[in-house]
Design an enzyme around this catalytic site. Structure first.
Site, short mmCIF file in Angstrom:
data_model
loop_
_atom_site.label_atom_id
_atom_site.label_comp_id
_atom_site.label_asym_id
_atom_site.label_seq_id
_atom_site.Cartn_x
_atom_site.Cartn_y
_atom_site.Cartn_z
N LYS A 15 -21.42 12.92 -4.99
CA LYS A 15 -22.06 13.55 -6.16
C LYS A 15 -21.24 13.26 -7.40
CE LYS A 15 -18.87 17.06 -6.63
NZ LYS A 15 -17.88 17.14 -7.72
N MET A 99 -10.64 10.34 -1.09
CA MET A 99 -10.38 11.74 -0.79
C MET A 99 -9.90 12.44 -2.07
SD MET A 99 -9.62 11.78 2.90
CE MET A 99 -8.02 12.51 2.98
N GLY A 101 -11.35 12.99 -4.83
CA GLY A 101 -11.65 12.21 -6.02
C GLY A 101 -12.66 12.83 -6.96
N GLY A 104 -16.89 14.77 -4.14
CA GLY A 104 -17.39 15.67 -3.09
C GLY A 104 -17.38 15.07 -1.70
N GLY A 105 -16.57 14.06 -1.47
CA GLY A 105 -16.59 13.34 -0.19
C GLY A 105 -16.37 14.23 1.03
N SER A 107 -16.61 17.49 1.25
CA SER A 107 -17.67 18.49 1.33
C SER A 107 -18.95 17.87 1.87
CB SER A 107 -17.97 19.06 -0.07
OG SER A 107 -16.84 19.70 -0.58
N SER A 108 -19.24 16.64 1.44
CA SER A 108 -20.46 15.96 1.89
C SER A 108 -20.35 15.62 3.38
CB SER A 108 -20.69 14.70 1.06
OG SER A 108 -21.92 14.10 1.38
N ASP A 140 -18.36 22.93 -2.80
CA ASP A 140 -19.31 21.84 -3.04
C ASP A 140 -20.18 21.53 -1.83
OD1 ASP A 140 -18.41 21.50 -5.61
OD2 ASP A 140 -17.13 19.78 -5.16
O1 C5P Z 1 -13.78 25.02 -2.56
P1 C5P Z 1 -12.85 23.86 -2.73
O2 C5P Z 1 -12.02 23.60 -1.52
O3 C5P Z 1 -13.50 22.67 -3.28
O4 C5P Z 1 -11.82 24.32 -3.88
C1 C5P Z 1 -10.50 23.87 -3.99
C2 C5P Z 1 -9.72 24.80 -4.91
O5 C5P Z 1 -10.22 24.71 -6.24
C3 C5P Z 1 -9.83 26.28 -4.56
O6 C5P Z 1 -8.81 26.67 -3.69
C4 C5P Z 1 -9.69 26.97 -5.90
O7 C5P Z 1 -8.31 27.06 -6.21
C5 C5P Z 1 -10.27 25.97 -6.87
N1 C5P Z 1 -11.67 26.28 -7.26
C6 C5P Z 1 -11.94 27.26 -8.20
N2 C5P Z 1 -13.23 27.51 -8.57
C7 C5P Z 1 -14.26 26.80 -8.05
C8 C5P Z 1 -14.01 25.78 -7.11
C9 C5P Z 1 -12.69 25.55 -6.73
O8 C5P Z 1 -11.03 27.91 -8.70
N3 C5P Z 1 -15.50 27.08 -8.44
#
Ligand code: C5P
Length: 286
Positions: A15, A99, A101, A104-105, A107-108, A140
Site C-alpha cells: 500500500k 521490511m 518500508g 505495509g509488507g 501487515s499484508s 495496517d
Molecule cells: O501497529 P504497528 O505494528 O504497525 O505499529 C508500530 C508502532 O507504531 C506502534 O508500536 C506504535 O508505537 C506506533 N503507531 C502509532 N499509531 C498508529 C500506528 C502505529 O503510534 N496509528
C-alpha cells in the site's frame, strides 16, 4: 474436515499512504490518523500447503526475524486458537517488499495468511472477524483484509472503500531503516492536524495530500530527504507511512520507468500501478 491438499499461492500487495494526517493520540500511545490507503500491484507471494497436523512452519527464514515473531506465523496461530481447527500449514513467503518500508509488507503478509488460511481451512470466519484479529497484529492489517483502497480513520482500522485514480508510481527505498515507534514518539511530530472530511481529502492536491510524519523523518534521516528532493524534480514526492519508502505519481508506465531508470543505484526503486481492488480478493474470487 478439509483434507490436506495442494498448495495455493496468493499475493500480498503493498500500500501507499496517498495522504496521512495525525489528528490525535490515544491513551495507549497509538495515534489517531486520517489516511488514504491505495493498494499497488507490487506484491509478495505466499504459498500455503495445508496439512492435517497442526504444525505451522515457514519454509524459509526471513532475514533477522525469528519464526515465532513472523507476523504470518502469528496470524496462522491466532486463527488456529480462535477457530480450534486441528489443521496446520507449511508456508513459503516469496519476499519482494522491503521490511519496515512503509509499504505495509509485513501487515499484508499477515492479512494474506488470515484470508488464505480461513479459505483453505474452510473456517468460514467473516472479513469483519478477520480484520478484528488482524488489528491485534498491526494497525495496517485491516485494510489488506478489507481488500480495497480506502479512507481510514482511528489507528487505520475504520475503513471506507474509495475509488481512486490509478496512476503509475515510482517507489523508492533509499536504503535506510526507519524505526516506526521512534517516529511516533518524536516530540516534534505533528499530532494536532485538524480533522477533515473524506470528501475534502479525496479532492486531492496540496495542502491535503501531505504526510505529517515527513518533517520528522526528513530531519532524522537525511538520505530520505535527499531522495524526496530528487524525485520532486519530476513530480510531487511523498513519504508512505513513516518511510523509508517514498513515491510520486505519473500518467504512464513509460514516464514512471524513465524516472526510475535515473534513480541512484544505491537505492531500490520500483514502478508500480495504483489499484483499487486487491489482487488477493481477486485471486480468491471474493
Ligand atoms: O501497529 P504497528 O505494528 O504497525 O505499529 C508500530 C508502532 O507504531 C506502534 O508500536 C506504535 O508505537 C506506533 N503507531 C502509532 N499509531 C498508529 C500506528 C502505529 O503510534 N496509528
Amino acid at each position: 474436515m478439509p483434507t490436506a491438499s495442494l498448495s495455493v499461492t496468493l499475493p500480498a500487495p503493498a500500500k501507499l499512504n496517498r495522504m496521512l494526517h495525525i489528528v490525535g493520540r490515544r491513551e495507549d500511545g497509538y495515534h489517531e490518523l486520517q489516511t488514504i490507503f491505495q493498494l499497488i500491484d507490487l506484491c509478495d507471494q505466499l504459498s500455503f500447503t495445508p496439512s492435517n497436523e497442526g504444525a505451522i512452519t515457514l519454509t524459509h527464514q526471513i532475514n533477522g526475524v525469528a519464526q515465532e515473531d513472523n507476523l504470518v506465523v502469528r496470524a496462522a496461530r491466532l486463527l488456529q486458537q480462535v477457530s480450534g481447527t486441528p489443521m496446520g500449514a507449511s508456508i513459503t513467503i516469496n519476499k519482494q517488499l522491503p521490511m519496515g518500508g512503509g509499504l505495509g509488507g509485513g501487515s499484508s503478509n499477515a492479512a494474506t495468511a488470515l484470508v488464505g488460511l480461513n479459505h483453505l481451512w474452510q473456517l468460514g470466519l467473516s472479513n469483519a472477524k478477520l480484520a478484528e484479529l488482524g488489528l491485534t497484529l498491526g494497525a495496517d492489517v485491516p485494510v489488506f483484509i478489507h481488500g480495497h483502497s480506502a479512507w481510514a480513520e482511528g489507528v487505520g482500522e475504520k475503513l471506507t472503500s474509495v475509488a481512486l485514480d490509478t496512476p503509475w508510481f515510482v517507489v523508492i527505498h533509499p536504503n535506510v531503516n526507519v524505526s516506526t515507534p521512534a517516529i511516533f514518539q518524536d516530540s516534534e511530530l505533528t499530532r494536532d492536524s485538524l480533522p477533515i472530511t473524506m470528501a475534502r481529502a479525496l479532492q486531492g492536491g496540496a495542502p491535503e495530500w501531505r504526510n505529517d510524519c515527513e518533517a520528522v523523518v526528513k530531519k532524522r534521516y537525511p538520505p530520505i530527504a535527499e531522495a524526496l528532493d530528487w524525485l520532486a524534480q519530476y513530480a510531487p514526492s511523498q513519504l508512505t507511512g513513516t518511510g523509508a519508502c517514498l513515491f510520486a505519481a505519473f500518467d504512464s508506465q513509460h514516464a514512471a520507468q524513465a524516472v526510475a531508470d535515473l534513480a541512484n543505484q544505491h537505492w531500490r526503486s520500483w514502478v508500480a500501478r495504483g489499484l483499487n481492488a486487491s489482487p488477493l480478493q481477486d485471486a480468491l474470487g471474493c
